[in-house]
Design an enzyme around this catalytic site. Sequence first.
Site, mmCIF file in Angstrom:
data_model
loop_
_atom_site.group_PDB
_atom_site.id
_atom_site.type_symbol
_atom_site.label_atom_id
_atom_site.label_comp_id
_atom_site.label_asym_id
_atom_site.label_seq_id
_atom_site.Cartn_x
_atom_site.Cartn_y
_atom_site.Cartn_z
ATOM 1 N N HIS A 159 -0.485 -4.088 1.009
ATOM 2 C CA HIS A 159 0.133 -2.773 0.805
ATOM 3 C C HIS A 159 0.910 -2.778 -0.510
ATOM 4 O O HIS A 159 1.648 -3.720 -0.783
ATOM 5 C CB HIS A 159 1.057 -2.459 1.984
ATOM 6 C CG HIS A 159 1.675 -1.104 1.872
ATOM 7 N ND1 HIS A 159 0.964 0.057 2.109
ATOM 8 C CD2 HIS A 159 2.926 -0.716 1.522
ATOM 9 C CE1 HIS A 159 1.764 1.094 1.901
ATOM 10 N NE2 HIS A 159 2.953 0.658 1.549
ATOM 11 N N MET A 196 -8.208 3.093 5.117
ATOM 12 C CA MET A 196 -7.219 4.166 5.279
ATOM 13 C C MET A 196 -7.115 4.689 6.713
ATOM 14 O O MET A 196 -6.883 5.876 6.924
ATOM 15 C CB MET A 196 -7.561 5.312 4.314
ATOM 16 C CG MET A 196 -7.572 4.895 2.854
ATOM 17 S SD MET A 196 -5.999 4.193 2.297
ATOM 18 C CE MET A 196 -5.081 5.722 2.108
ATOM 19 N N GLY A 204 -12.472 -0.411 -3.983
ATOM 20 C CA GLY A 204 -12.877 -1.777 -3.694
ATOM 21 C C GLY A 204 -12.537 -2.786 -4.770
ATOM 22 O O GLY A 204 -13.188 -3.828 -4.867
ATOM 23 N N SER A 205 -11.496 -2.537 -5.554
ATOM 24 C CA SER A 205 -11.151 -3.554 -6.563
ATOM 25 C C SER A 205 -10.617 -4.820 -5.877
ATOM 26 O O SER A 205 -10.866 -5.932 -6.355
ATOM 27 C CB SER A 205 -10.157 -3.013 -7.588
ATOM 28 O OG SER A 205 -8.891 -2.807 -7.022
ATOM 29 N N ASN A 206 -9.924 -4.666 -4.757
ATOM 30 C CA ASN A 206 -9.474 -5.856 -4.019
ATOM 31 C C ASN A 206 -10.645 -6.564 -3.343
ATOM 32 O O ASN A 206 -10.666 -7.793 -3.262
ATOM 33 C CB ASN A 206 -8.397 -5.483 -2.992
ATOM 34 C CG ASN A 206 -7.045 -5.346 -3.642
ATOM 35 O OD1 ASN A 206 -6.389 -6.334 -3.943
ATOM 36 N ND2 ASN A 206 -6.642 -4.101 -3.911
ATOM 37 N N ASN A 262 -3.380 -7.162 6.141
ATOM 38 C CA ASN A 262 -3.439 -5.994 5.251
ATOM 39 C C ASN A 262 -2.658 -6.264 3.967
ATOM 40 O O ASN A 262 -1.732 -7.082 3.947
ATOM 41 C CB ASN A 262 -2.816 -4.782 5.960
ATOM 42 C CG ASN A 262 -2.925 -3.505 5.146
ATOM 43 O OD1 ASN A 262 -3.959 -3.228 4.523
ATOM 44 N ND2 ASN A 262 -1.864 -2.713 5.139
ATOM 45 N N LYS A 279 -11.486 6.930 18.789
ATOM 46 C CA LYS A 279 -11.229 5.703 18.014
ATOM 47 C C LYS A 279 -11.745 4.490 18.782
ATOM 48 O O LYS A 279 -12.343 3.582 18.199
ATOM 49 C CB LYS A 279 -9.719 5.571 17.758
ATOM 50 C CG LYS A 279 -9.355 4.394 16.873
ATOM 51 C CD LYS A 279 -7.854 4.261 16.675
ATOM 52 C CE LYS A 279 -7.328 5.315 15.759
ATOM 53 N NZ LYS A 279 -6.788 4.778 14.499
HETATM 54 C C1 GRF Z 1 -4.570 -1.153 -2.835
HETATM 55 O O1 GRF Z 1 -3.529 -0.727 -3.675
HETATM 56 C C2 GRF Z 1 -4.036 -1.691 -1.534
HETATM 57 O O2 GRF Z 1 -2.762 -2.243 -1.635
HETATM 58 C C3 GRF Z 1 -3.974 -0.438 -0.681
HETATM 59 O O3 GRF Z 1 -5.101 0.285 -1.045
HETATM 60 C C4 GRF Z 1 -5.450 0.015 -2.400
HETATM 61 C C5 GRF Z 1 -6.909 -0.305 -2.442
HETATM 62 O O4 GRF Z 1 -7.384 -0.376 -3.760
HETATM 63 N N1 GRF Z 1 -3.903 -0.784 0.722
HETATM 64 P P1 GRF Z 1 -8.857 -0.904 -4.063
HETATM 65 O O5 GRF Z 1 -9.829 -0.008 -3.309
HETATM 66 O O6 GRF Z 1 -8.937 -2.320 -3.600
HETATM 67 O O7 GRF Z 1 -9.022 -0.768 -5.540
#
Ligand code: GRF
Length: 188
Positions: free
Chosen positions: A109, A90, A12-14, A107, A65
């Site tokens: 990536h 994921m 969850g850093s993003n 998304n 799903k």
């Molecule tokens: C990120 O590198 C994003 O690009 C990918 O998954 C990762 C998630 O990282 N889809 P975080 O959980 O946000 O640290």
Amino acid sequence: MKKIAIFASGTGSNFDALAQAIDDGRLKAEIQLLVCDQKHAKVIEKAEKRGISTFVFTAKEFASKADYESMIVSKLKHANVEWVILAGYMRLLGSTLLEAYPMHIINIHPSLLPAYKGKDAVEQAIEAGERQVGVSIHYVDEGMDTGELIAQEAIQLTGREQLDEVLQMVHHVEHRLYPQTLALLFAD
Ligand code: GRF
């Protein structure tokens, strides 16, 4: 003020970078809900610390799903969510979610798409001996990392970096580029 939901499965850093951009006024949005499919994911604590509601589910407890996605859609609609933001979620999205939010699911990536789709994209690029990696932000469709591109940023490598270092560089770009790109998108 756009009402968003963030979907994440891991650290969850993003998620935190987006929440911080909102707190700082760089991103005009409100996080209505975190949707997470891993009950021990670190991102859940991050949301709770910020007082953000969470919906945590286990896919295998549902028959299909379509079943768990219907449940998610009802939570999103109940919270008046307008945009779905994937940040390390994921799972491939199915038609139930895609049809509920056409062209409103984004998304991020960690590669210069269309190169290195799927899991471990940074590792794949390094193994292939690439001298540049990068970050892509795109609309989500039924494919894996295949939707229309919105933004991309390349990161040049010398070839001497360790994997950890490259992952850090990628995250650093992600944490700036995601809020920045969403701010532009939401300004329209
Ligand atoms: C990120 O590198 C994003 O690009 C990918 O998954 C990762 C998630 O990282 N889809 P975080 O959980 O946000 O640290």
